[in-house]
Design an enzyme around this catalytic site. Structure first.
Site, PDB file in Angstrom:
ATOM      1  CB  CYS A  81      -0.978  -0.081   1.025  1.00 57.04           C
ATOM      2  SG  CYS A  81      -0.358   0.767   2.812  1.00 57.04           S
ATOM      3  CD  GLU A  82      -0.601   5.398  -3.462  1.00 60.47           C
ATOM      4  OE1 GLU A  82       0.001   5.015  -4.499  1.00 60.47           O
ATOM      5  OE2 GLU A  82      -1.480   6.535  -3.459  1.00 60.47           O
ATOM      6  CG  HIS A  83      -2.455   5.290   2.075  1.00 55.58           C
ATOM      7  ND1 HIS A  83      -3.478   4.799   1.755  1.00 55.58           N
ATOM      8  CD2 HIS A  83      -2.262   6.244   1.032  1.00 55.58           C
ATOM      9  CE1 HIS A  83      -4.129   5.172   0.658  1.00 55.58           C
ATOM     10  NE2 HIS A  83      -3.513   6.335   0.405  1.00 55.58           N
ATOM     11  CG  HIS A  84       0.004   2.293   6.343  1.00 54.33           C
ATOM     12  ND1 HIS A  84      -1.113   2.192   5.861  1.00 54.33           N
ATOM     13  CD2 HIS A  84      -0.109   3.200   7.432  1.00 54.33           C
ATOM     14  CE1 HIS A  84      -2.032   3.207   6.580  1.00 54.33           C
ATOM     15  NE2 HIS A  84      -1.272   3.664   7.540  1.00 54.33           N
ATOM     16  CD  GLN A 122      -8.299  -4.269  -2.799  1.00 54.50           C
ATOM     17  OE1 GLN A 122      -7.614  -4.485  -1.774  1.00 54.50           O
ATOM     18  NE2 GLN A 122      -9.350  -5.087  -3.130  1.00 54.50           N
ATOM     19  CG  HIS A 150      -5.233  -3.486   2.557  1.00 56.91           C
ATOM     20  ND1 HIS A 150      -5.122  -2.325   1.943  1.00 56.91           N
ATOM     21  CD2 HIS A 150      -6.287  -4.163   1.769  1.00 56.91           C
ATOM     22  CE1 HIS A 150      -5.422  -2.302   0.704  1.00 56.91           C
ATOM     23  NE2 HIS A 150      -6.487  -3.708   0.353  1.00 56.91           N
ATOM     24  CB  CYS A 152      -1.440  -0.683   6.611  1.00 57.51           C
ATOM     25  SG  CYS A 152      -2.650  -0.643   5.438  1.00 57.51           S
TER      26      CYS A 152
END
Ligand SMILES: [Zn+2]
Length: 194
Positions: A81-84, A122, A150, A152
């Site tokens: 994931c590009e956030h975590h 996603q 996920h 995260c």
């Protein structure tokens, strides 16, 4: 895109993260870790070096008039994931309704894999897979369903194990015709509450 950093810069960054976590990067067990992590990134993010549209260029026309949907289900993938920058582990189901041309089935899996091997959201990945197939093959319709866990979410934050997220992108016939969409959902086993 900014210029790609050197291997040494990448390894330095990993040492900083180790210190941030409370570690001593000079400890014997961690000495080789920055190098290994940088190498692992090469695998996990190899998708940046590939153009998934290329995998779909080679098509076959001799399909004896086959004009029903083609489905590849349970394509397992690993993404981040590009956030975590945490793993997303899941599977994708891809279907399309050919417009006279079909593609080698393994190529659909490679399209999924290439987009997965990038930092992702996603929903975005689901759209990218569908958009790529639509753009290159120009079929009558494309359906993509992605189910994934996920990390995260499962290993931190609200710690919900066994939760998976489902996203879908329907284009053309799959979007416009409920029966076609239903047929696809039945093939991939996603109807009747399953
Ligand atoms: Zn995340």
């Amino acid at each position: 895109m900014t210029e790609k950093p050197s291997q040494a810069e990448a390894e330095d960054a990993i040492r900083v993260l180790l210190r941030w976590a409370g570690e001593d990067p000079a400890r014997e067990g961690l000495l080789d870790t920055p190098r290994r992590v940088a190498k692992a990134y090469g695998d996990w993010f190899s998708g940046y070096g590939e153009d998934p549209r290329e995998f779909l260029q080679r098509t076959f026309k001799e399909v004896a008039g086959y004009d029903e949907m083609v489905i590849l289900r349970d394509i397992s993938f690993e993404s981040h994931c590009e956030h975590h920058m945490a793993p997303i582990i899941g599977k994708a189901h891809v279907g399309y309704l050919p417009n006279g041309r079909v593609v080698g089935i393994s190529k659909l899996a490679r399209v999924v894999e290439t987009y997965a091997r990038r930092f992702q959201v996603q929903e975005k990945m689901t759209s990218q897979i569908a958009g790529c197939i639509e753009h290159v093959l120009q079929p009558l319709g494309v359906a993509v369903v992605v189910e994934a866990a996920h990390e995260c979410m499962t290993t931190r934050g609200i710690h919900k194990r066994g939760v998976s997220m489902v996203t879908s992108k329907m284009l053309g016939t799959f979007r416009d015709d409920a029966r076609t969409r239903m047929e696809f959902m039945q093939f991939i086993g996603m109807t009747n509450g399953k």
